[in-house]
Write an enzyme that holds these catalytic residues in place. Structure first.
Site, PDB file in Angstrom:
ATOM      1  N   SER A 126       1.031  -1.308  -0.019  1.00 20.51           N
ATOM      2  CA  SER A 126       0.070   0.076   0.045  1.00 20.51           C
ATOM      3  C   SER A 126       1.174   1.599  -0.269  1.00 20.51           C
ATOM      4  O   SER A 126       1.721   1.034   0.435  1.00 20.51           O
ATOM      5  CB  SER A 126      -1.419   0.087   1.142  1.00 20.51           C
ATOM      6  OG  SER A 126      -1.757   1.003   1.405  1.00 20.51           O
ATOM      7  N   TYR A 154      -1.479   0.230  10.486  1.00 20.94           N
ATOM      8  CA  TYR A 154      -1.462  -0.532   8.918  1.00 20.94           C
ATOM      9  C   TYR A 154      -0.146  -0.147   7.487  1.00 20.94           C
ATOM     10  O   TYR A 154       0.292  -1.640   7.207  1.00 20.94           O
ATOM     11  CB  TYR A 154      -2.727  -0.140   8.373  1.00 20.94           C
ATOM     12  CG  TYR A 154      -3.173  -0.409   7.055  1.00 20.94           C
ATOM     13  CD1 TYR A 154      -3.525  -2.248   6.667  1.00 20.94           C
ATOM     14  CD2 TYR A 154      -3.023   0.081   5.341  1.00 20.94           C
ATOM     15  CE1 TYR A 154      -3.581  -2.366   5.292  1.00 20.94           C
ATOM     16  CE2 TYR A 154      -2.947   0.044   4.441  1.00 20.94           C
ATOM     17  CZ  TYR A 154      -3.472  -1.227   4.134  1.00 20.94           C
ATOM     18  OH  TYR A 154      -4.343  -1.917   3.343  1.00 20.94           O
ATOM     19  N   LYS A 158       2.129  -3.242   6.782  1.00 22.50           N
ATOM     20  CA  LYS A 158       2.660  -3.530   5.574  1.00 22.50           C
ATOM     21  C   LYS A 158       4.056  -3.250   4.736  1.00 22.50           C
ATOM     22  O   LYS A 158       4.376  -4.369   4.099  1.00 22.50           O
ATOM     23  CB  LYS A 158       1.507  -2.557   4.221  1.00 22.50           C
ATOM     24  CG  LYS A 158       0.520  -3.075   4.477  1.00 22.50           C
ATOM     25  CD  LYS A 158      -0.260  -4.097   3.096  1.00 22.50           C
ATOM     26  CE  LYS A 158      -1.606  -4.269   3.055  1.00 22.50           C
ATOM     27  NZ  LYS A 158      -1.934  -5.930   2.374  1.00 22.50           N
TER      28      LYS A 158
END
Length: 346
Positions: A126, A154, A158
């Site tokens: 991402s 997050y 990732k």
């Protein structure tokens, strides 16, 4: 060729599966089985009617034996907890994103160690891996050479997974490649828990006749990619050979999928131009500092050279993105109060 898609019944999973079933090939080889692995399988999942599709339902870490009961040639790992829920629940994000990816990599490694084929693993990362650290601000234009300094749970998860994929590839356990996804808009269906979900909602809900809130400043610049371009990018990264020639993956760096840079104001202006005042007026500005802090930490302008070398280009314009959404999802459009003439552009 046996291909596995984790998160196979999520939005992107269904899109990638549909594209593969239409093509019936990948990497020049015929598709023999497509395994869709997911915690939840909709009762009306049309994909399951295809004779090439197998379904594995349940927690991914508890279904790895079933997934790898037969050799896996390509594994497209899309299953993930999303940004806002990872920020709200640290343990959920670590389990769903980091622990599950590690378990998947180990299962793929075991396949090769047992004499099976070396799995080609595509990990969906991402734009959230980037952030502007006070000691190292982001440059105006970001490339794969820019040091990722994520500012969310997050993004951190990732980034750690990217490094694991690189290490397992370096050791020869898998043939791993990483596609960094931009914010995908416009997503169909219901809102999800992603911090960036409003970037679809401020278009999708008004077109469906529903109100929508915009939690960020209209001046905020964002990097977007349509679902069509995102699926194209995932499959191109999956198919790319190793090397420095045209269409090949040089080195071990991830690929930032191509980005269209727009402001939120430009998005809302496009909605007004395409669908009219009555539709655009359904959006209200409702500031949310937490959402703006997450989405605003992501870069908005990208050097797309690495993606371009694979033949990938950003969307032509945000108007093209909106018109593609309308074309692909006519059932989601409430047209009663749209302009009688010129609706949905020229």
């Amino acid at each position: 060729m046996r291909i596995v898609i984790t998160g196979g019944f999520g939005f992107l999973g269904r899109q990638v599966a549909d594209a593969l079933l239409k093509r019936r090939t990948l990497c020049g080889a015929p598709l023999t089985r497509l395994v869709l692995a997911d915690r939840f399988v909709p009762a009306d999942a049309a994909l399951t009617a295809d004779p090439l599709v197998d379904v594995v339902q349940g927690d991914l870490t508890e279904r790895l034996d079933e997934i790898f009961a037969r050799p896996v040639d390509v594994l497209i790992h899309l299953a993930s907890a999303v940004s806002a829920e990872c920020e709200a629940d640290f343990d959920l994000g670590m389990s769903a994103n980091l622990d599950t990816t590690r378990a998947l990599l180990d299962a793929a490694r075991a396949q090769g160690a047992a004499g099976g084929p070396l799995p080609r693993l595509v990990f969906s990362s991402s734009v959230a891996v980037y952030g502007s650290d006070p000691a190292l601000p982001l440059p105006p234009v970001v490339s794969e050479a820019t040091l990722p300094t994520p500012l969310s749970s997050y993004g951190t998860q990732k980034r750690v997974c990217e490094q694991l994929v690189a290490e397992y590839t370096r050791r020869g356990f898998v043939d791993g490649r990483v596609a960094r996804l931009m914010t995908v808009a416009v997503r169909p269906g219901k809102p999800n828990a992603a911090a960036s979900g409003f970037l679809s909602g401020i278009i999708r809900e008004p077109l469906a006749g529903l109100p929508a809130t915009c939690p960020v400043s209209p001046d905020l610049r964002v990097a977007l990619a349509s679902p069509r371009r995102t699926v194209e990018g995932i499959l191109r990264v999956a198919e790319a050979g190793r090397g420095s020639g045209p269409g090949e993956l040089a080195g071990a760096l991830p690929v930032n999928l191509p980005a269209l840079t727009v402001t939120v104001a430009e998005m809302l202006g496009t909605l007004r131009r395409v669908a009219g005042d009555a539709v655009a007026d359904r959006v209200t500005l409702t500031p949310d500092a937490a959402v703006e802090a997450i989405v605003g930490s992501w870069p908005a302008a990208f050097d797309n050279a690495r993606a371009t070398a694979l033949g990938l280009l950003p969307d032509e314009s945000f108007e093209a993105v909106v018109l593609a959404y309308i074309e692909d999802h006519p059932e989601a459009i409430a047209s009663a109060d749209l302009p009688a003439a010129g609706a949905f552009g020229p």
